[in-house]
Motif scaffolding. Structure first.
Motif, PDB file in Angstrom:
ATOM      1  N   GLY A 159      29.978  41.004  42.790  1.00 51.28           N
ATOM      2  CA  GLY A 159      28.879  41.713  43.423  1.00 51.28           C
ATOM      3  C   GLY A 159      28.756  43.178  43.052  1.00 51.28           C
ATOM      4  N   SER A 160      27.934  43.898  43.829  1.00 51.45           N
ATOM      5  CA  SER A 160      27.666  45.307  43.542  1.00 51.45           C
ATOM      6  C   SER A 160      27.943  46.222  44.731  1.00 51.45           C
ATOM      7  N   ASP A 161      28.042  45.650  45.925  1.00 50.09           N
ATOM      8  CA  ASP A 161      28.343  46.456  47.098  1.00 50.09           C
ATOM      9  C   ASP A 161      29.816  46.853  47.077  1.00 50.09           C
ATOM     10  N   GLY A 162      30.095  48.133  47.342  1.00 50.38           N
ATOM     11  CA  GLY A 162      31.460  48.623  47.250  1.00 50.38           C
ATOM     12  C   GLY A 162      32.430  47.875  48.143  1.00 50.38           C
ATOM     13  N   ARG A 163      31.998  47.568  49.371  1.00 50.30           N
ATOM     14  CA  ARG A 163      32.876  46.860  50.301  1.00 50.30           C
ATOM     15  C   ARG A 163      33.201  45.466  49.789  1.00 50.30           C
ATOM     16  N   LEU A 164      32.177  44.789  49.278  1.00 48.71           N
ATOM     17  CA  LEU A 164      32.364  43.429  48.781  1.00 48.71           C
ATOM     18  C   LEU A 164      33.168  43.421  47.486  1.00 48.71           C
ATOM     19  N   MET A 165      32.875  44.349  46.568  1.00 47.80           N
ATOM     20  CA  MET A 165      33.594  44.398  45.297  1.00 47.80           C
ATOM     21  C   MET A 165      35.094  44.567  45.517  1.00 47.80           C
ATOM     22  N   GLN A 166      35.451  45.517  46.360  1.00 45.45           N
ATOM     23  CA  GLN A 166      36.870  45.784  46.585  1.00 45.45           C
ATOM     24  C   GLN A 166      37.556  44.592  47.221  1.00 45.45           C
ATOM     25  N   ARG A 167      36.902  43.995  48.202  1.00 49.51           N
ATOM     26  CA  ARG A 167      37.502  42.850  48.882  1.00 49.51           C
ATOM     27  C   ARG A 167      37.655  41.663  47.935  1.00 49.51           C
ATOM     28  N   CYS A 168      36.611  41.380  47.149  1.00 46.17           N
ATOM     29  CA  CYS A 168      36.669  40.251  46.213  1.00 46.17           C
ATOM     30  C   CYS A 168      37.715  40.471  45.125  1.00 46.17           C
ATOM     31  N   LEU A 169      37.838  41.702  44.643  1.00 48.37           N
ATOM     32  CA  LEU A 169      38.842  41.997  43.621  1.00 48.37           C
ATOM     33  C   LEU A 169      40.241  41.736  44.157  1.00 48.37           C
ATOM     34  N   ARG A 170      40.498  42.208  45.368  1.00 52.10           N
ATOM     35  CA  ARG A 170      41.819  41.999  45.959  1.00 52.10           C
ATOM     36  C   ARG A 170      42.089  40.511  46.185  1.00 52.10           C
ATOM     37  N   GLN A 171      41.071  39.788  46.663  1.00 50.53           N
ATOM     38  CA  GLN A 171      41.224  38.350  46.888  1.00 50.53           C
ATOM     39  C   GLN A 171      41.486  37.629  45.565  1.00 50.53           C
ATOM     40  N   PHE A 172      40.783  38.048  44.528  1.00 51.80           N
ATOM     41  CA  PHE A 172      40.948  37.407  43.225  1.00 51.80           C
ATOM     42  C   PHE A 172      42.358  37.635  42.688  1.00 51.80           C
ATOM     43  N   LEU A 173      42.826  38.861  42.768  1.00 46.47           N
ATOM     44  CA  LEU A 173      44.155  39.179  42.257  1.00 46.47           C
ATOM     45  C   LEU A 173      45.255  38.471  43.054  1.00 46.47           C
ATOM     46  N   ALA A 174      44.939  38.175  44.320  1.00 42.31           N
ATOM     47  CA  ALA A 174      45.898  37.468  45.163  1.00 42.31           C
ATOM     48  C   ALA A 174      45.782  35.950  45.004  1.00 42.31           C
ATOM     49  N   GLY A 175      44.797  35.514  44.181  1.00 43.51           N
ATOM     50  CA  GLY A 175      44.626  34.074  43.940  1.00 43.51           C
ATOM     51  C   GLY A 175      43.844  33.360  45.018  1.00 43.51           C
ATOM     52  N   HIS A 176      43.065  34.117  45.822  1.00 41.11           N
ATOM     53  CA  HIS A 176      42.315  33.495  46.919  1.00 41.11           C
ATOM     54  C   HIS A 176      40.815  33.455  46.700  1.00 41.11           C
TER      55      HIS A 176
END
Length: 321
Positions: free
Chosen positions: A301-318
């Motif tokens: 996505g493009s929203d800062g809140r969503l980008m950060q959350r999705c990046l962390r979830q992705f790196l954690a494998g979720h």
């Protein structure tokens, strides 16, 4: 017949009884403010459902400040090459994202942000760097970084960017852009080296402006995740070489333009040459999501809140791709 209004005027706007004294504007005034003719405004409402202005008892349209901002947002997407028939889907996704988290998006906060935006707008038009610096400090002391950039400064920056054809606004935009680029670079240097894991952020050449990329880098980073922003113009095909040297935990590719037809193929080919995962961020992320479904590329996505959350979830494998 032109649209008429009810109630006394207020600072160029209008008030309608029973609507909490909200400032409202007739269609002719909205046309003057946005450069969009009334016929087009009516078409966006009737044919595409993009705007829903208030109606008087006699059926005349009255637009709120939020409606006007929506018109400018629609215009921005169209100028980027997105068909008007597809803009509604993008705006709907953005509305959902802006509801996260709901406590941040309270009505009182939105009103405060608009007041700060008005101060920033006035300081920019006066080319008053000292006042802008003062505002920057006050805003940063009151809100988290995501709000500072995404909800206060960047909307004003976008507003001046979209109206550079008007006399003086190109200079005003350059003034604000230069100020914010300096502050984002400073903020990025302050956070560099304090986090362990590293993520690379690179723009698709020609598909975003430098400030947009730097702000994205700031919003993606956390105390335990450092984001290294590559220079604007970094060739997509050479990212494998850069990643081989730096060995990041992930590569985030950024674009604010409608994705080209060959973008999914280029990203998939890039992913095959890397030892780290690839993610797509920016406005292009939502538009390319369907074409990248099932691929190893994650859209965040493009929203800062969503980008950060999705990046962390992705790196954690979720987070699924």
């Amino acid at each position: 017949m032109t649209d008429s209004v009810i109630g006394p005027a207020l600072d160029g706007g209008l008030q309608l009884d029973g609507l909490k004294q909200e400032e409202l504007f007739p269609i002719r005034e909205v046309s003057r403010m946005t450069g969009i003719n009334p016929v087009t405004l009516r078409a966006w409402e009737r044919r595409y459902g993009l705007i829903q202005p208030t109606r008087t008892e006699s059926g005349h349209r009255l637009y709120s400040q939020a409606d006007i901002e929506e018109v400018r947002s629609i215009l921005g997407w169209i100028e980027r090459g997105v068909a008007v028939s597809k803009v509604g889907k993008i705006l709907a996704k953005a509305a959902v994202v802006k509801g996260l988290p709901s406590d941040v998006q309270a009505e009182g906060s939105l009103n405060e942000w608009k007041e700060w935006q008005a101060h920033v707008r006035r300081a920019t038009r006066a080319f008053d760097e000292r006042r802008l610096e003062q505002l920057y400090g006050q805003i940063f002391s009151s809100y988290p970084m995501i709000v500072v950039f995404q909800d206060i400064f960047m909307p004003v920056w976008q507003e001046f960017l979209l109206h550079q054809d008007k006399f003086g606004q190109a200079s005003e935009w350059l003034f604000l852009d230069n100020f914010l680029r300096g502050r984002t670079l400073q903020r990025s240097q302050m956070s560099r080296g304090t986090a362990g894991a590293c993520v690379l952020l690179a723009a698709i050449p020609g598909e975003c402006r430098e400030l947009e990329l730097w702000v994205a880098g700031l919003l993606l980073g956390t105390t335990d995740l450092s984001v290294s922003v590559l220079a604007l113009g970094q060739p997509l095909e050479e990212l494998s070489l850069v990643c081989e040297k730096i060995q990041p935990q992930a590569l985030v590719v950024y674009s604010n333009h409608p994705p080209a037809d060959d973008l999914p193929r280029r990203l998939k080919r890039l992913a095959l040459t890397l030892d780290c995962p690839v993610l797509l961020a920016g406005e292009a992320s939502g538009l390319a999501q369907d074409s990248l479904a099932g691929s190893p590329i994650a859209c965040i996505g493009s929203d800062g809140r969503l980008m950060q959350r999705c990046l962390r979830q992705f790196l954690a494998g979720h987070l699924d791709t």
